[in-house]
Design an enzyme around this catalytic site. Structure first.
Site, PDB file in Angstrom:
ATOM      1  N   TYR A  90       2.814   2.868  -9.014  1.00  0.00           N
ATOM      2  CA  TYR A  90       3.675   3.232  -7.886  1.00  0.00           C
ATOM      3  C   TYR A  90       3.620   2.177  -6.785  1.00  0.00           C
ATOM      4  O   TYR A  90       4.619   1.948  -6.094  1.00  0.00           O
ATOM      5  CB  TYR A  90       3.276   4.597  -7.303  1.00  0.00           C
ATOM      6  CG  TYR A  90       4.143   4.962  -6.123  1.00  0.00           C
ATOM      7  CD1 TYR A  90       5.458   5.396  -6.316  1.00  0.00           C
ATOM      8  CD2 TYR A  90       3.689   4.822  -4.818  1.00  0.00           C
ATOM      9  CE1 TYR A  90       6.280   5.681  -5.245  1.00  0.00           C
ATOM     10  CE2 TYR A  90       4.501   5.116  -3.743  1.00  0.00           C
ATOM     11  CZ  TYR A  90       5.804   5.541  -3.963  1.00  0.00           C
ATOM     12  OH  TYR A  90       6.620   5.812  -2.886  1.00  0.00           O
ATOM     13  N   PHE A 127       2.872   6.522 -14.929  1.00  0.00           N
ATOM     14  CA  PHE A 127       2.367   5.620 -13.890  1.00  0.00           C
ATOM     15  C   PHE A 127       1.368   6.348 -13.011  1.00  0.00           C
ATOM     16  O   PHE A 127       1.401   7.578 -12.878  1.00  0.00           O
ATOM     17  CB  PHE A 127       3.518   5.053 -13.040  1.00  0.00           C
ATOM     18  CG  PHE A 127       4.195   6.051 -12.142  1.00  0.00           C
ATOM     19  CD1 PHE A 127       3.778   6.236 -10.829  1.00  0.00           C
ATOM     20  CD2 PHE A 127       5.263   6.813 -12.607  1.00  0.00           C
ATOM     21  CE1 PHE A 127       4.405   7.158  -9.999  1.00  0.00           C
ATOM     22  CE2 PHE A 127       5.898   7.733 -11.781  1.00  0.00           C
ATOM     23  CZ  PHE A 127       5.473   7.907 -10.482  1.00  0.00           C
ATOM     24  N   CYS A 128       0.486   5.591 -12.408  1.00  0.00           N
ATOM     25  CA  CYS A 128      -0.432   6.105 -11.397  1.00  0.00           C
ATOM     26  C   CYS A 128      -0.246   5.248 -10.146  1.00  0.00           C
ATOM     27  O   CYS A 128       0.843   4.713  -9.915  1.00  0.00           O
ATOM     28  CB  CYS A 128      -1.877   6.143 -11.900  1.00  0.00           C
ATOM     29  SG  CYS A 128      -2.548   4.536 -12.417  1.00  0.00           S
ATOM     30  N   TRP A 129      -1.306   5.096  -9.347  1.00  0.00           N
ATOM     31  CA  TRP A 129      -1.138   4.378  -8.081  1.00  0.00           C
ATOM     32  C   TRP A 129      -0.869   2.889  -8.300  1.00  0.00           C
ATOM     33  O   TRP A 129       0.081   2.330  -7.761  1.00  0.00           O
ATOM     34  CB  TRP A 129      -2.362   4.590  -7.207  1.00  0.00           C
ATOM     35  CG  TRP A 129      -2.471   3.644  -6.046  1.00  0.00           C
ATOM     36  CD1 TRP A 129      -3.503   2.823  -5.754  1.00  0.00           C
ATOM     37  CD2 TRP A 129      -1.497   3.416  -5.015  1.00  0.00           C
ATOM     38  NE1 TRP A 129      -3.253   2.095  -4.616  1.00  0.00           N
ATOM     39  CE2 TRP A 129      -2.016   2.441  -4.137  1.00  0.00           C
ATOM     40  CE3 TRP A 129      -0.236   3.931  -4.752  1.00  0.00           C
ATOM     41  CZ2 TRP A 129      -1.328   1.974  -3.031  1.00  0.00           C
ATOM     42  CZ3 TRP A 129       0.467   3.472  -3.640  1.00  0.00           C
ATOM     43  CH2 TRP A 129      -0.084   2.513  -2.791  1.00  0.00           C
TER      44      TRP A 129
END
Length: 359
Positions: A122, A93-95
């Site tokens: 996130y 996952f990223c932002w």
């Protein structure tokens, strides 16, 4: 090709230890807050991310993408290798489930390494945490341990947890002991990290008959307790712990290690010095300067912390004086007495249940 995974499904697999969660955001983003238990394999370093962000804002999206590709191409083999070394199911996952996680998942898929991508990243996880805490209907009874500073409440809870009791260590989750000296020797957490860790415990213990916590104020260091937990604490079942001053001083010296944190201890004292009668404050300061920390702690308890605790306790009203009290000289003795009290409470609850149901 990679598949997206929902927060609900991810949590289900995490709880079964069937999923490794990998945060591909930069190290500073990861340090600020992440999904508990995640590991960090950053797509860009903090400096690279800042450079690409500047290009995106000041030049063009295409220029930023080209620079990102240039940076990533040089370190792609090492990046892929780190994922290959992690066994089992993986979710990245990223932002917000955007370019970094999508590119990571796509490249890994081309290399024969299957990963999931968290839908929404996130940001979606954080939204789920906040909404879940705001709407949580937490059923377990809350047993609350009270006691003056240094009584050993945290250590008692730790020992009870080791025995299998459902304990929520609020100070541990906050990374702060709650006092002006509370951050010494600890890493204070922000609200996002605290909320995520707290929710993990709340969901873990949601089917237990009770949980054990320490009597904390609504604010612990940098974080604030959710309203439902504050209410559960106030409506909970309470117990008072009382220990001799000598044991309390010993507990504090063991917890805070002022010899190893002399500068931080003095800095913290300076923040409350003006609230203490001047001759006493000067003696405390002199004791700290000469490393007579036992004497400094003894004076702080007598002239600062104990009077403040008495004032705070008065907010509970006359009923507070009626709660069970355990006096002890050793922590092992306190643990045994708390266990006995818990058993009595549970037995009483069974009797009340029988009366209500007619069983």
């Amino acid at each position: 090709m990679f598949q997206d995974i929902s927060i609900e499904k991810l949590n289900e697999l995490r709880n079964k230890n069937e999923m490794t969660v990998i945060d591909v955001r930069s190290p500073s983003e990861f340090a600020d807050s992440t999904i508990p238990g995640s590991i960090n394999i950053p797509f860009f370093t903090d400096e690279e991310r800042a450079e690409i962000g500047t290009l995106y804002k000041q030049v063009s999206t295409q220029t930023a993408k080209e620079r990102g590709l240039e940076i990533m191409s040089a370190k792609l083999p090492a990046f892929v290798k780190r994922f290959a070394e992690i066994p089992g199911n993986k979710t990245v996952f990223c932002w917000r489930g955007g370019m970094r996680s999508r590119t990571t998942a796509t490249v890994l898929s081309l290399m024969g390494i299957h990963v999931h991508r968290l839908d929404g990243g996130y940001r979606a996880f954080r939204k789920w945490v906040v909404e879940t805490l705001e709407t949580m209907d937490f059923a377990p009874e809350v047993y609350v341990l009270h006691g003056n500073t240094g009584t050993g409440k945290t250590e008692i809870l730790k020992r009870l947890k080791e025995k299998g009791y459902p304990v929520v260590d609020l100070e541990g989750l906050a990374g702060h002991r709650g006092s002006i000296f509370g951050e010494i020797g600890m890493k204070s957490h922000n609200q996002k990290t605290f909320d995520s860790l707290l929710l993990e415990d709340m969901l873990r213990y949601k089917n237990e008959p009770f949980i054990l916590i320490e009597a904390e104020s609504k604010r612990i260091g940098k974080v604030v307790l959710p309203e439902f937990l504050v209410n559960k604490k106030e409506q909970g079942t309470h117990i008072m712990l009382k220990a001799p001053t000598s044991l309390r001083v010993s507990n504090i010296l063991n917890d805070y290690q002022p010899v190893e944190h002399a500068e931080e201890s003095m800095d913290a004292f300076q923040q409350i010095k003006s609230r203490i009668h001047t001759p006493i404050a000067l003696e405390i300061e002199a004791s700290m300067l000469t490393r007579q920390y036992g004497r400094a702690v003894e004076l702080l308890l007598e002239y600062y912390y104990d009077p403040r605790y008495t004032h705070t306790s008065s907010a509970y009203g006359d009923e507070f004086a009626k709660i069970p009290t355990i006096q002890f000289d050793m922590l092992d003795e306190a643990v045994a007495c708390v266990e006995k009290q818990i058993k009595e409470w549970l037995d009483q609850n069974k009797e009340v249940s029988k009366v209500r149901t007619g069983v």
